[in-house]
Design a protein around this motif. Structure first.
Motif, PDB file in Angstrom:
ATOM      1  N   ASP A 164       0.837  -1.189   0.000  1.00  0.00           N
ATOM      2  CA  ASP A 164       0.000   0.000   0.000  1.00  0.00           C
ATOM      3  C   ASP A 164       0.876   1.245   0.000  1.00  0.00           C
ATOM      4  O   ASP A 164       1.856   1.322   0.739  1.00  0.00           O
ATOM      5  CB  ASP A 164      -0.928   0.013   1.219  1.00  0.00           C
ATOM      6  CG  ASP A 164      -2.003   1.077   1.072  1.00  0.00           C
ATOM      7  OD1 ASP A 164      -2.503   1.257  -0.057  1.00  0.00           O
ATOM      8  OD2 ASP A 164      -2.344   1.736   2.068  1.00  0.00           O
ATOM      9  N   LEU A 165       0.523   2.191  -0.848  1.00  0.00           N
ATOM     10  CA  LEU A 165       1.296   3.436  -0.908  1.00  0.00           C
ATOM     11  C   LEU A 165       0.395   4.553  -1.415  1.00  0.00           C
ATOM     12  O   LEU A 165      -0.670   4.289  -1.982  1.00  0.00           O
ATOM     13  CB  LEU A 165       2.539   3.267  -1.788  1.00  0.00           C
ATOM     14  CG  LEU A 165       2.449   2.377  -3.019  1.00  0.00           C
ATOM     15  CD1 LEU A 165       1.959   3.151  -4.208  1.00  0.00           C
ATOM     16  CD2 LEU A 165       3.815   1.779  -3.306  1.00  0.00           C
ATOM     17  N   GLY A 166       0.837   5.787  -1.191  1.00  0.00           N
ATOM     18  CA  GLY A 166       0.011   6.949  -1.513  1.00  0.00           C
ATOM     19  C   GLY A 166      -0.442   6.982  -2.970  1.00  0.00           C
ATOM     20  O   GLY A 166      -1.542   7.426  -3.277  1.00  0.00           O
ATOM     21  N   ALA A 167       0.401   6.483  -3.885  1.00  0.00           N
ATOM     22  CA  ALA A 167       0.092   6.556  -5.312  1.00  0.00           C
ATOM     23  C   ALA A 167      -0.739   5.356  -5.781  1.00  0.00           C
ATOM     24  O   ALA A 167      -0.782   5.060  -6.984  1.00  0.00           O
ATOM     25  CB  ALA A 167       1.392   6.635  -6.111  1.00  0.00           C
ATOM     26  N   THR A 211       3.550  21.719   9.063  1.00  0.00           N
ATOM     27  CA  THR A 211       3.361  22.236   7.702  1.00  0.00           C
ATOM     28  C   THR A 211       2.144  21.600   7.036  1.00  0.00           C
ATOM     29  O   THR A 211       1.325  22.287   6.419  1.00  0.00           O
ATOM     30  CB  THR A 211       4.636  21.955   6.858  1.00  0.00           C
ATOM     31  OG1 THR A 211       5.750  22.525   7.544  1.00  0.00           O
ATOM     32  CG2 THR A 211       4.538  22.546   5.475  1.00  0.00           C
ATOM     33  N   MET A 212       2.031  20.267   7.138  1.00  0.00           N
ATOM     34  CA  MET A 212       0.926  19.584   6.452  1.00  0.00           C
ATOM     35  C   MET A 212      -0.419  19.953   7.075  1.00  0.00           C
ATOM     36  O   MET A 212      -1.369  20.270   6.370  1.00  0.00           O
ATOM     37  CB  MET A 212       1.113  18.057   6.496  1.00  0.00           C
ATOM     38  CG  MET A 212       2.316  17.583   5.712  1.00  0.00           C
ATOM     39  SD  MET A 212       2.264  18.152   3.979  1.00  0.00           S
ATOM     40  CE  MET A 212       3.994  18.460   3.679  1.00  0.00           C
ATOM     41  N   THR A 213      -0.502  19.908   8.397  1.00  0.00           N
ATOM     42  CA  THR A 213      -1.802  20.158   9.030  1.00  0.00           C
ATOM     43  C   THR A 213      -2.217  21.623   8.873  1.00  0.00           C
ATOM     44  O   THR A 213      -3.392  21.918   8.687  1.00  0.00           O
ATOM     45  CB  THR A 213      -1.789  19.766  10.526  1.00  0.00           C
ATOM     46  OG1 THR A 213      -0.694  20.413  11.171  1.00  0.00           O
ATOM     47  CG2 THR A 213      -1.680  18.269  10.702  1.00  0.00           C
ATOM     48  N   GLU A 214      -1.252  22.518   8.893  1.00  0.00           N
ATOM     49  CA  GLU A 214      -1.554  23.948   8.686  1.00  0.00           C
ATOM     50  C   GLU A 214      -2.209  24.149   7.312  1.00  0.00           C
ATOM     51  O   GLU A 214      -3.255  24.796   7.198  1.00  0.00           O
ATOM     52  CB  GLU A 214      -0.233  24.735   8.753  1.00  0.00           C
ATOM     53  CG  GLU A 214      -0.356  26.231   8.592  1.00  0.00           C
ATOM     54  CD  GLU A 214      -0.898  26.879   9.858  1.00  0.00           C
ATOM     55  OE1 GLU A 214      -0.605  26.355  10.949  1.00  0.00           O
ATOM     56  OE2 GLU A 214      -1.624  27.877   9.726  1.00  0.00           O
ATOM     57  N   MET A 252      -0.610  15.457   0.626  1.00  0.00           N
ATOM     58  CA  MET A 252       0.519  16.365   0.838  1.00  0.00           C
ATOM     59  C   MET A 252       0.534  17.576  -0.098  1.00  0.00           C
ATOM     60  O   MET A 252       1.289  18.515   0.129  1.00  0.00           O
ATOM     61  CB  MET A 252       1.838  15.586   0.718  1.00  0.00           C
ATOM     62  CG  MET A 252       2.038  14.652   1.916  1.00  0.00           C
ATOM     63  SD  MET A 252       3.353  13.440   1.683  1.00  0.00           S
ATOM     64  CE  MET A 252       4.751  14.473   1.384  1.00  0.00           C
ATOM     65  N   THR A 253      -0.311  17.557  -1.116  1.00  0.00           N
ATOM     66  CA  THR A 253      -0.235  18.646  -2.097  1.00  0.00           C
ATOM     67  C   THR A 253      -0.424  20.041  -1.480  1.00  0.00           C
ATOM     68  O   THR A 253       0.369  20.946  -1.778  1.00  0.00           O
ATOM     69  CB  THR A 253      -1.231  18.400  -3.249  1.00  0.00           C
ATOM     70  OG1 THR A 253      -0.988  17.083  -3.719  1.00  0.00           O
ATOM     71  CG2 THR A 253      -1.060  19.385  -4.375  1.00  0.00           C
ATOM     72  N   PRO A 254      -1.433  20.270  -0.628  1.00  0.00           N
ATOM     73  CA  PRO A 254      -1.564  21.630  -0.078  1.00  0.00           C
ATOM     74  C   PRO A 254      -0.318  22.076   0.692  1.00  0.00           C
ATOM     75  O   PRO A 254       0.113  23.227   0.577  1.00  0.00           O
ATOM     76  CB  PRO A 254      -2.764  21.522   0.877  1.00  0.00           C
ATOM     77  CG  PRO A 254      -3.483  20.280   0.496  1.00  0.00           C
ATOM     78  CD  PRO A 254      -2.484  19.363  -0.132  1.00  0.00           C
TER      79      PRO A 254
END
Ligand code: MLT
Ligand code: ZN
Length: 466
Positions: free
Chosen positions: A129-132, A258-261, A330-332
């Motif tokens: 399993d992976l993000g892509a 950074t990600m959650t912000e 992770m894009t944002p």
């Protein structure tokens, strides 16, 4: 072009494109760092067609690169300029699921998520399993020996491939689509091809190992003050959950922040800032009530003992997705950091803090304003890093690479844990592999692909002396 006409006669005009008719998907990978102009794109429908295509290309010494989901990050699947791009998108059948042997036979063009969902509908698990997952193909994850989120429990792709069929550089079809786990009858050639990034053969079909589908899943976001505490939690969960721990995704505090912000418009932050390390922990088992009670009890005890500072346990699938989104959506978070360099390194788990500190120091010396975010599949020694100074050119890229890979070398780690070497890691392959190892790799490549037709310009070849 004569070859294009011959190929069109072989597999049908619709399935052969040339020049500008070849879409962007077939020219780039997810990083968009490498762009190419392949002369011909072919979309065969069978292994026999792949074999005929390879024979024809071999006669003209035409480079062949296999196109999959193009989710790689090191340029492995970007075709050569003027070369042949071979897409397996039409070879996307699930040939068979055998629930007695717990195997699945599939064609290489299948999308990973489709394979996962098909297995699940039958009560079986393909653990990779992976993000892509929504774009990566089975051929691609075999070609790169993909890792991802569950390696600490079920291993990498290599551990899930039981049988393999591939086309070699002269068009020979080698096939061992067997279903047995144990097979020591001579050299296990499939392991040479797995992770070879399309440089030793073209994977066309595979028999994958399935596992019984776990019926319960527990997911939590936890926080610790120190790295050592995070590893104490890991080891404790490995013992107490008796093998049910399937993911341990460690995030340094600046990655989490950074990600959650950046995701705040989509979802609230599930845990406050201010902790040293955050970890997504997931376990999968067979007894929902017992598993959840034990999971909760274990996390509570770790908090009471002061090893862990906080824990949020997902109470629904929605909450589970929100926890995983910190790591996968992770894009944002990444957009403001563009352009950036990303890394995929591994080392003994105990060396991670030393590596992270040294990498940060090396980087700060050369680029005082650079930001570095660490996160990764820490349970199996794999760390990712994102490095950004707001601008990028080959010199900066080389400076970043040198800073990171020097720190990797200092701890005896690998410059490529799961994404491979491709083009971008090739200048540093000798930092991870000895001259004797590189010579062995070259002998293998020369023996199996003497004309250097299969994905040239990648891996050893990209070192400039392949
Ligand atoms: C991941 O773990 O998310 C992928 O390997 C991509 C990466 O972050 O480099
Ligand atoms: Zn990864």
């Amino acid at each position: 072009m004569e070859l294009a006409a011959t190929l069109a006669a072989l597999i049908g005009e619709r399935h052969v494109l040339t020049g500008d008719a070849i879409g962007e998907h077939y020219r780039i990978d997810i990083t968009r760092k490498y762009k190419s102009h392949p002369a011909i794109l072919v979309k065969p429908a069978t292994t026999a067609e792949v074999s005929e295509i390879v024979k024809l290309a071999a006669e003209e010494a035409m480079p062949i690169t296999v196109i999959g989901g193009q989710t790689g990050t090191v340029g492995s699947a970007v075709p050569a300029n003027g070369g042949l791009a071979l897409s397996l998108e039409r070879m996307n059948s699930i040939v068979e699921i055998d629930l007695l042997s717990m195997t699945m036979t599939i064609e290489a063009g299948c999308i990973l998520q489709t394979v996962q969902e098909t297995a699940e509908a039958q009560g079986a698990l393909l653990p990779l399993d992976l993000g892509a997952r929504g774009s990566a193909t089975i051929g691609g994850v075999i070609g790169t020996n993909a890792g991802g989120n569950r390696v600490l429990r079920w291993g990498m792709m290599r551990d899930m491939v039981i049988g393999l069929e591939a086309v070699l550089a002269d068009g020979t079809i080698v096939s061992s689509l067997t279903k047995m786990l144990k097979d020591n009858a001579g050299y296990n050639w499939k392991h040479l091809l797995i992770g070879s990034e399309g440089t030793l053969g073209i994977v066309t079909r595979a028999v994958l190992r399935l596992r019984p589908l776990p019926s319960s899943r527990q997911t939590a976001l936890i926080a610790t003050e120190t790295f050592e505490q995070a590893i104490t939690v890991l080891r404790h969960l490995e013992v107490v959950l008796s093998g049910r721990l399937s993911s341990f995704e460690l995030m340094w505090s600046n990655f989490f922040a950074t990600m959650t912000e950046a995701q705040l418009p989509q979802r609230p932050r599930p845990m406050a800032l201010g902790h040293g390390f955050y970890v997504i922990v997931e376990a999968m088992g067979g007894d929902a009530d017992y598993d959840l009670a034990q999971f909760e009890r274990t996390l509570m005890r770790l908090i009471e003992e002061g090893v862990m500072q906080d824990a949020v346990i997902a109470q629904s699938e929605r909450e589970r997705e929100a926890i995983w989104a910190i790591r996968e959506d992770m894009t944002p978070g990444l957009t403001p950091l563009r352009p950036f360099a990303s890394y995929d390194v591994s080392m003994g788990i105990g060396y991670m803090p030393v590596f992270a500190a040294q990498a940060g120091q090396n980087l700060a010396q050369a680029y005082p304003a650079a930001k570095i975010l660490f996160y990764g599949h820490a349970g199996d020694g794999n760390l990712h890093a994102i490095v950004s100074t707001g601008q990028m050119n080959p010199e900066i890229q080389h400076g970043f690479d040198t800073a990171i890979f020097n720190a990797v070398r200092d701890v005896g780690g690998s410059i490529a844990a799961e994404h491979g070497i491709g083009v971008s890691r090739a200048p540093f392959l000798s930092w991870t592999r000895s001259p004797a190892e590189l010579a062995l790799m070259r002998s293998l490549k020369n023996a199996i692909d003497p004309k250097n037709i299969l994905n040239p310009g990648k891996l050893l070849d990209a070192m400039g002396n392949g």
